[in-house]
Design a protein around this motif. Structure first.
Motif, PDB file in Angstrom:
ATOM      1  N   VAL A 179       0.861  -1.186   0.000  1.00 25.73           N
ATOM      2  CA  VAL A 179       0.000   0.000   0.000  1.00 25.73           C
ATOM      3  C   VAL A 179       0.897   1.236   0.000  1.00 25.73           C
ATOM      4  O   VAL A 179       1.802   1.358   0.835  1.00 25.73           O
ATOM      5  N   PHE A 180       0.669   2.139  -0.938  1.00 27.03           N
ATOM      6  CA  PHE A 180       1.473   3.352  -1.038  1.00 27.03           C
ATOM      7  C   PHE A 180       0.651   4.547  -0.558  1.00 27.03           C
ATOM      8  O   PHE A 180      -0.536   4.651  -0.851  1.00 27.03           O
ATOM      9  N   SER A 181       1.309   5.440   0.180  1.00 22.13           N
ATOM     10  CA  SER A 181       0.622   6.658   0.620  1.00 22.13           C
ATOM     11  C   SER A 181       1.633   7.787   0.726  1.00 22.13           C
ATOM     12  O   SER A 181       2.822   7.550   0.965  1.00 22.13           O
ATOM     13  N   SER A 182       1.147   8.997   0.571  1.00 23.07           N
ATOM     14  CA  SER A 182       2.030  10.165   0.664  1.00 23.07           C
ATOM     15  C   SER A 182       2.561  10.316   2.088  1.00 23.07           C
ATOM     16  O   SER A 182       3.698  10.760   2.287  1.00 23.07           O
ATOM     17  N   ILE A 183       1.741   9.935   3.076  1.00 19.52           N
ATOM     18  CA  ILE A 183       2.183  10.028   4.480  1.00 19.52           C
ATOM     19  C   ILE A 183       3.340   9.072   4.728  1.00 19.52           C
ATOM     20  O   ILE A 183       4.348   9.435   5.348  1.00 19.52           O
ATOM     21  N   GLN A 184       3.198   7.848   4.234  1.00 21.54           N
ATOM     22  CA  GLN A 184       4.267   6.864   4.396  1.00 21.54           C
ATOM     23  C   GLN A 184       5.545   7.334   3.698  1.00 21.54           C
ATOM     24  O   GLN A 184       6.649   7.201   4.244  1.00 21.54           O
ATOM     25  N   ALA A 186       6.443  10.447   3.060  1.00 22.29           N
ATOM     26  CA  ALA A 186       7.004  11.563   3.825  1.00 22.29           C
ATOM     27  C   ALA A 186       7.723  11.057   5.077  1.00 22.29           C
ATOM     28  O   ALA A 186       8.799  11.551   5.433  1.00 22.29           O
ATOM     29  N   GLU A 187       7.138  10.059   5.749  1.00 21.99           N
ATOM     30  CA  GLU A 187       7.792   9.460   6.920  1.00 21.99           C
ATOM     31  C   GLU A 187       9.114   8.827   6.527  1.00 21.99           C
ATOM     32  O   GLU A 187      10.087   8.885   7.280  1.00 21.99           O
ATOM     33  N   GLY A 188       9.135   8.220   5.330  1.00 25.94           N
ATOM     34  CA  GLY A 188      10.367   7.607   4.844  1.00 25.94           C
ATOM     35  C   GLY A 188      11.460   8.639   4.621  1.00 25.94           C
ATOM     36  O   GLY A 188      12.623   8.416   4.979  1.00 25.94           O
ATOM     37  N   ILE A 189      11.098   9.778   4.044  1.00 24.82           N
ATOM     38  CA  ILE A 189      12.077  10.845   3.819  1.00 24.82           C
ATOM     39  C   ILE A 189      12.622  11.362   5.153  1.00 24.82           C
ATOM     40  O   ILE A 189      13.837  11.541   5.322  1.00 24.82           O
ATOM     41  N   GLN A 190      11.723  11.595   6.098  1.00 25.83           N
ATOM     42  CA  GLN A 190      12.145  12.078   7.415  1.00 25.83           C
ATOM     43  C   GLN A 190      13.090  11.084   8.079  1.00 25.83           C
ATOM     44  O   GLN A 190      14.127  11.468   8.647  1.00 25.83           O
ATOM     45  N   ARG A 191      12.715   9.806   8.033  1.00 26.42           N
ATOM     46  CA  ARG A 191      13.544   8.783   8.676  1.00 26.42           C
ATOM     47  C   ARG A 191      14.909   8.684   7.996  1.00 26.42           C
ATOM     48  O   ARG A 191      15.938   8.505   8.658  1.00 26.42           O
ATOM     49  N   PHE A 192      14.925   8.800   6.681  1.00 27.85           N
ATOM     50  CA  PHE A 192      16.192   8.744   5.954  1.00 27.85           C
ATOM     51  C   PHE A 192      17.085   9.917   6.348  1.00 27.85           C
ATOM     52  O   PHE A 192      18.289   9.738   6.585  1.00 27.85           O
ATOM     53  N   ILE A 193      16.514  11.112   6.423  1.00 30.10           N
ATOM     54  CA  ILE A 193      17.303  12.294   6.793  1.00 30.10           C
ATOM     55  C   ILE A 193      17.843  12.172   8.213  1.00 30.10           C
ATOM     56  O   ILE A 193      19.003  12.520   8.481  1.00 30.10           O
ATOM     57  N   LEU A 194      17.025  11.655   9.125  1.00 31.89           N
ATOM     58  CA  LEU A 194      17.496  11.464  10.499  1.00 31.89           C
ATOM     59  C   LEU A 194      18.666  10.487  10.543  1.00 31.89           C
ATOM     60  O   LEU A 194      19.671  10.726  11.221  1.00 31.89           O
ATOM     61  N   ASP A 246      18.153   3.362  10.281  1.00 31.23           N
ATOM     62  CA  ASP A 246      17.136   4.391  10.038  1.00 31.23           C
ATOM     63  C   ASP A 246      16.992   4.678   8.544  1.00 31.23           C
ATOM     64  O   ASP A 246      15.875   4.820   8.021  1.00 31.23           O
ATOM     65  N   MET A 247      18.125   4.783   7.858  1.00 33.50           N
ATOM     66  CA  MET A 247      18.079   5.045   6.419  1.00 33.50           C
ATOM     67  C   MET A 247      17.430   3.888   5.670  1.00 33.50           C
ATOM     68  O   MET A 247      16.640   4.089   4.745  1.00 33.50           O
ATOM     69  N   ALA A 248      17.760   2.647   6.076  1.00 32.90           N
ATOM     70  CA  ALA A 248      17.167   1.473   5.434  1.00 32.90           C
ATOM     71  C   ALA A 248      15.658   1.438   5.648  1.00 32.90           C
ATOM     72  O   ALA A 248      14.883   1.182   4.717  1.00 32.90           O
ATOM     73  N   ILE A 249      15.219   1.705   6.871  1.00 32.58           N
ATOM     74  CA  ILE A 249      13.789   1.718   7.184  1.00 32.58           C
ATOM     75  C   ILE A 249      13.090   2.837   6.412  1.00 32.58           C
ATOM     76  O   ILE A 249      11.991   2.653   5.875  1.00 32.58           O
ATOM     77  N   GLY A 250      13.739   4.003   6.361  1.00 32.54           N
ATOM     78  CA  GLY A 250      13.173   5.130   5.622  1.00 32.54           C
ATOM     79  C   GLY A 250      13.052   4.846   4.133  1.00 32.54           C
ATOM     80  O   GLY A 250      12.025   5.127   3.509  1.00 32.54           O
ATOM     81  N   PHE A 255       9.408   3.023  -0.701  1.00 31.35           N
ATOM     82  CA  PHE A 255       9.014   2.053  -1.721  1.00 31.35           C
ATOM     83  C   PHE A 255       7.819   1.195  -1.285  1.00 31.35           C
ATOM     84  O   PHE A 255       7.479   0.220  -1.965  1.00 31.35           O
ATOM     85  N   GLY A 256       7.216   1.542  -0.151  1.00 31.44           N
ATOM     86  CA  GLY A 256       6.010   0.843   0.277  1.00 31.44           C
ATOM     87  C   GLY A 256       6.233  -0.322   1.216  1.00 31.44           C
ATOM     88  O   GLY A 256       5.285  -1.032   1.561  1.00 31.44           O
ATOM     89  N   PHE A 257       7.486  -0.534   1.669  1.00 39.89           N
ATOM     90  CA  PHE A 257       7.793  -1.632   2.586  1.00 39.89           C
ATOM     91  C   PHE A 257       7.846  -1.118   4.022  1.00 39.89           C
ATOM     92  O   PHE A 257       8.290   0.002   4.272  1.00 39.89           O
TER      93      PHE A 257
END
Length: 468
Positions: A179-184, A186-194, A246-250, A255-257
């Motif tokens: 399932v893809f969502s803009s919220i997910q 955005a959370e991925g981008i934030q987590r990657f940056i952290l 964190d980057m891997a999770i982000g 990609f929806g995972f």
């Protein structure tokens, strides 16, 4: 290729994201698989073939195990043989040179073996493959008939070379439906940056401090320098590896995972057992579920429980590297956890916050073995931590390192505590929530800009767990 590189951030990732979201779902896995192979081949082109061969072999083993569904003895033999093949490949590339050195030392022989380079990430993707085979054997999952889906599970670039160790049963459904969502996203981008910020803004400068100290002769090392060095390494390895996770999770979220957490503020632990429930969670749970529990876990007579603990921790140490220091590190934790099981944990729980101080001290001593190049240097370094041996307790080197890096230490210690999640959970009224969103946007933007400036001006950018 590493996540914390200009090539990955500005070329590889935008390209794969663009193509990924430009094609129908049935082609998305193919895009990820192709780019995952490119990602791995960027640094290890000759070992892509090894990884592909490993995938094909395990694809066949999985189907073979499932087809022998009603022949339990045959299934056991197939699984055992598959484990031997996988561990044999890992053992050859990771431990062959170490084994030859041990044989020469014990039997005074002069055997020679050409130095075998270690394929990046082989420990991680081997454990991914074993997870798949054992899950199929235990009938938790069906054997994957689609070779490309199994290939993506093992090669997916966010977790390919340094984890976290993703269980097959945790992502099997996601390989077919996401399932893809803009919220997910955005959370991925934030987590990657952290994660990127942890790595670049904290782990890298602290790593320089640790390297400076650990390159010094222990005979010249003051007590102050030794403590500054091991504190720097204690923080470096946490921010390096948790940052990568964190980057891997982000990236997975983009990609929806959805991947499970790999770290949960381990330095706030009040016991060694709790520390390992919070540190490298995917590795600890892997050994628990696939080694410790099958051996009987703690549901056996007491001496067998201690035996199981020592087996698991010796393997944990050896998994990290072919060195006596890693083995000593693993056994060290085996002894500590055995002592806790024998009653030390209950005793320490009564003396809070002293138990927290004791845990931090024991963990830092353990990191000396993990960081030192050999056993002799590790023991001498620990001696320097507790005894000046005629040197100044706090010399010019210690003063210089502390005065130049105190800010990194301060920020790192604060970030290693769960302050940020508590701030995120604060509830505000509607107006303040909008302000909060604006502040969050500026925060991540500034972090990212700072990271890019650092990357442009720095050449020190190793990932510690790439060596495993």
């Amino acid at each position: 290729m590493v996540f914390s590189s200009v090539i990955f951030i500005f070329f590889f990732l935008p390209l794969v994201l663009t193509l990924y979201f430009s094609v129908p779902f049935k082609f998305k896995n193919s895009i990820l698989l192709i780019f995952s192979l490119v990602f791995y081949a960027w640094g290890e082109p000759r070992y892509v073939v090894l990884m592909i061969v490993s995938i094909i072999i395990n694809y066949g083993y999985g189907i073979w195990i499932e087809r022998a569904e009603h022949k339990e003895k045959k299934r056991v033999y197939i699984l055992a043989f598959a484990i031997v093949v996988n561990i044999g490949l890992l053992g050859f590339f990771k431990y062959a040179n170490f084994a030859v050195n041990v044989i020469n030392s014990v039997f005074h022989t002069t055997l020679k073996l050409q130095e075998i380079p270690l394929p990046i990430g082989i420990s991680f993707y081997t454990f991914h493959a074993l997870s798949y085979l054992i899950d199929v054997y235990r009938k938790k999952e069906k054997a994957q008939r689609n070779l490309f889906k199994l290939s993506l599970y093992i090669t997916f670039f966010p977790q390919l070379v340094a984890g976290p160790i993703i269980r097959y049963n945790a992502v099997a459904k996601q390989l077919s439906k996401r399932v893809f969502s803009s919220i997910q996203f955005a959370e991925g981008i934030q987590r990657f940056i952290l994660g990127l910020s942890k790595k670049i803004l904290l782990a890298n400068p602290l790593g320089s401090v640790a390297d400076n100290v650990f390159m010094s002769s222990t005979s010249d090392l003051s007590t102050g320098s030794a403590w500054i060095g091991i504190l720097a390494y204690t923080l470096q390895i946490y921010f390096d590896f948790s940052g990568y996770s964190d980057m891997a999770i982000g990236l997975g979220k983009m990609f929806g995972f959805e991947f499970a957490e790999n770290f949960n503020y381990p330095y706030i632990a009040k016991s060694i057992s709790e520390f390992w429930r919070r540190w490298h969670i995917s590795l600890g749970s892997w050994f628990r579920d696939y080694v410790y529990i099958p051996l009987g876990g703690s549901r056996v007579v007491r001496w067998k429980m201690y035996r199981n603990l020592f087996i698991v921790w010796a393997l944990t140490g050896f998994w990290h590297g072919a060195s006596w220091t890693f083995i000593a590190w693993g056994i060290y934790y085996g002894v500590l956890i055995a002592l806790e099981k024998a009653g030390l944990e209950k005793l320490l729980s009564k003396v809070y916050p002293l138990n927290h101080v004791v845990v931090l001290l024991l963990v830092m001593i353990g990191w000396v073995f993990f960081r030192a190049d050999n056993f002799g240097y590790a023991t001498d370094f620990i001696a320097a931590m507790f005894y000046s041996r005629g040197n100044e307790i706090f010399d010019a080197q210690a003063l210089s390192l502390l005065s130049l890096n105190w800010f990194y230490f301060l920020i790192a210690i604060m970030v290693s505590m769960p302050l940020f999640p508590k701030l995120q959970k604060l509830k505000f009224n509607k107006y303040m929530t909008k302000v909060q969103v604006t502040i969050a946007f500026l925060f991540y933007f500034i972090l990212f800009a700072e990271v890019i400036l650092y990357l442009i001006n720095s050449t020190y950018n190793p990932f510690l767990y790439f060596r495993f």
